[in-house]
Scaffold this active site. Structure first.
Site, PDB file in Angstrom:
ATOM      1  N   CYS A 121       0.859  -1.183   0.000  1.00  0.00           N
ATOM      2  CA  CYS A 121       0.000   0.000   0.000  1.00  0.00           C
ATOM      3  C   CYS A 121       0.894   1.232   0.000  1.00  0.00           C
ATOM      4  O   CYS A 121       1.650   1.460   0.949  1.00  0.00           O
ATOM      5  CB  CYS A 121      -0.919   0.006   1.213  1.00  0.00           C
ATOM      6  SG  CYS A 121      -1.935   1.491   1.332  1.00  0.00           S
ATOM      7  N   HIS A 175      -4.063  -4.011 -10.601  1.00  0.00           N
ATOM      8  CA  HIS A 175      -4.910  -2.858 -10.891  1.00  0.00           C
ATOM      9  C   HIS A 175      -5.455  -2.935 -12.317  1.00  0.00           C
ATOM     10  O   HIS A 175      -4.721  -3.289 -13.250  1.00  0.00           O
ATOM     11  CB  HIS A 175      -4.115  -1.551 -10.746  1.00  0.00           C
ATOM     12  CG  HIS A 175      -3.522  -1.369  -9.390  1.00  0.00           C
ATOM     13  ND1 HIS A 175      -4.223  -0.834  -8.335  1.00  0.00           N
ATOM     14  CD2 HIS A 175      -2.287  -1.672  -8.910  1.00  0.00           C
ATOM     15  CE1 HIS A 175      -3.445  -0.811  -7.269  1.00  0.00           C
ATOM     16  NE2 HIS A 175      -2.271  -1.312  -7.585  1.00  0.00           N
ATOM     17  N   GLU A 192     -11.151  -0.271  -4.143  1.00  0.00           N
ATOM     18  CA  GLU A 192     -10.080  -1.170  -3.716  1.00  0.00           C
ATOM     19  C   GLU A 192     -10.643  -2.523  -3.312  1.00  0.00           C
ATOM     20  O   GLU A 192     -11.636  -2.603  -2.587  1.00  0.00           O
ATOM     21  CB  GLU A 192      -9.310  -0.561  -2.534  1.00  0.00           C
ATOM     22  CG  GLU A 192      -8.362   0.565  -2.924  1.00  0.00           C
ATOM     23  CD  GLU A 192      -7.314   0.817  -1.864  1.00  0.00           C
ATOM     24  OE1 GLU A 192      -6.578  -0.140  -1.510  1.00  0.00           O
ATOM     25  OE2 GLU A 192      -7.218   1.951  -1.386  1.00  0.00           O
ATOM     26  N   CYS A 229      -5.372   5.798  -3.304  1.00  0.00           N
ATOM     27  CA  CYS A 229      -4.658   4.536  -3.479  1.00  0.00           C
ATOM     28  C   CYS A 229      -3.313   4.845  -4.127  1.00  0.00           C
ATOM     29  O   CYS A 229      -3.263   5.254  -5.293  1.00  0.00           O
ATOM     30  CB  CYS A 229      -5.481   3.574  -4.335  1.00  0.00           C
ATOM     31  SG  CYS A 229      -4.679   1.977  -4.609  1.00  0.00           S
ATOM     32  N   GLY A 245      -2.350   2.377  -6.762  1.00  0.00           N
ATOM     33  CA  GLY A 245      -3.276   2.626  -7.865  1.00  0.00           C
ATOM     34  C   GLY A 245      -2.888   3.835  -8.684  1.00  0.00           C
ATOM     35  O   GLY A 245      -2.930   3.813  -9.919  1.00  0.00           O
TER      36      GLY A 245
END
Length: 302
Positions: free
Chosen positions: A71, A186, A235, A244, A247
């Site tokens: 993350c 993703h 998510e 994100c 992302g």
């Protein structure tokens, strides 16, 4: 159990100092503390632990209890937490994650990057590594087992989206997706108006499409200019989130692959902005953004 609530542009997690606290069932704890009505409230749980291979180790769990690989917003907060609590005061700091060791350059409150243990960390630049584009490694399970990156693949190859309300025309959706892994998977879709996308209904359909064996994060992206993008995120395991980091990194890569953006972009997310650069020199993606502490407290397990 002592905890600290932190966020990276609205992507909020509950952080626990694993040097001092012992968590035996992090999946159950993640579900409990993440609840915004009966718990602390957050997108998940992050454990900051000792590491044999880096300065500290990060384990992150989504709000549904599933463990994530990486993350980007959380790891900036890990750098801030570990610096200000004296766990890892070096700069840059190396953090072990499930998707490898990441290097983070801390930025202090006066804006410089010089190491000074008396300063507070306000932001950080994360070396996110090289994007993963081979479909099997993202992973995406395609019938023909193609090796080429998935760029602008028709959405029908992924799933069927309900357009009974005409939202696709309202959003100006380009019915194609591009897949990138930044340690977690993703799917990126471009449109003319991200605010017109019914993310709460479309997001789960893409997340759980059969061609994504590990589920996937879904991002809808609007091009503002060559170096400026706006995105909204669903998510996996957490639902709609304000930001994100992995992302945004994937969106930058997808923008370059589809010819929609430059390699250095300012990305606008619901919770704030991130600066992302996919460097041509080493193929690494770098993400810069803030890290904010909200409050600390004690979780009582009754």
């Amino acid at each position: 159990m002592q905890f600290t609530k932190m966020h990276g542009i609205g992507n909020d997690y509950i952080y626990v100092n694993g040097f001092e606290e012992s968590v035996t069932d992090p999946a159950s704890l993640a579900r409990a503390v993440s609840d915004r009505h009966f718990g602390i409230g957050g997108d998940g749980l992050v454990l900051i632990l000792p590491s044999d291979t880096a300065d500290v180790r990060m384990r992150m769990f989504n709000a549904d209890g599933s463990e994530g690989m990486m993350c980007g917003n959380a790891i900036r907060c890990v750098a801030k937490f570990s610096h200000e609590r004296g766990l890892a005061e070096m700069n840059p700091v190396k953090v072990e994650t499930a998707s490898g060791i990441k290097t983070i350059d801390k930025i202090f409150t006066n804006g410089d990057c010089a190491n000074n243990n008396d300063k507070k960390v306000s932001a950080a630049t994360v070396d996110m590594g090289e994007p993963i584009l081979v479909p099997a490694d993202v992973p995406v399970a395609l019938p023909n087992e193609q090796a080429e990156p998935i760029v602008n693949m028709p959405i029908e190859a992924c799933c069927v989206l309900d357009n009974s309300t005409g939202w696709m025309e309202a959003a100006g959706l380009e019915p194609a997706f591009t897949c990138v892994s930044m340690g977690n998977p993703h799917a990126v879709l471009f449109c003319k108006d991200v605010d017109a996308v019914p993310l709460e209904t479309v997001g789960p359909i893409i997340e759980n499409a059969k061609i994504f064996p590990n589920r996937i994060n879904a991002h809808f992206v609007q091009v503002i200019g060559d170096g400026e993008l706006k995105m909204r995120t669903w998510e996996r395991g957490s639902g709609i989130t304000w930001a994100c980091g992995t992302g945004a990194s994937a969106v930058c890569v997808a923008g370059v692959l589809t010819g929609k953006s430059s390699r250095a972009v300012l990305v606008h997310l619901a919770g704030g902005d991130l600066n992302i650069e996919w460097r041509e020199s080493d193929n690494h993606v770098f993400m810069t953004g803030p890290a904010t502490e909200v409050f600390s407290g004690e979780w009582v397990n009754e």
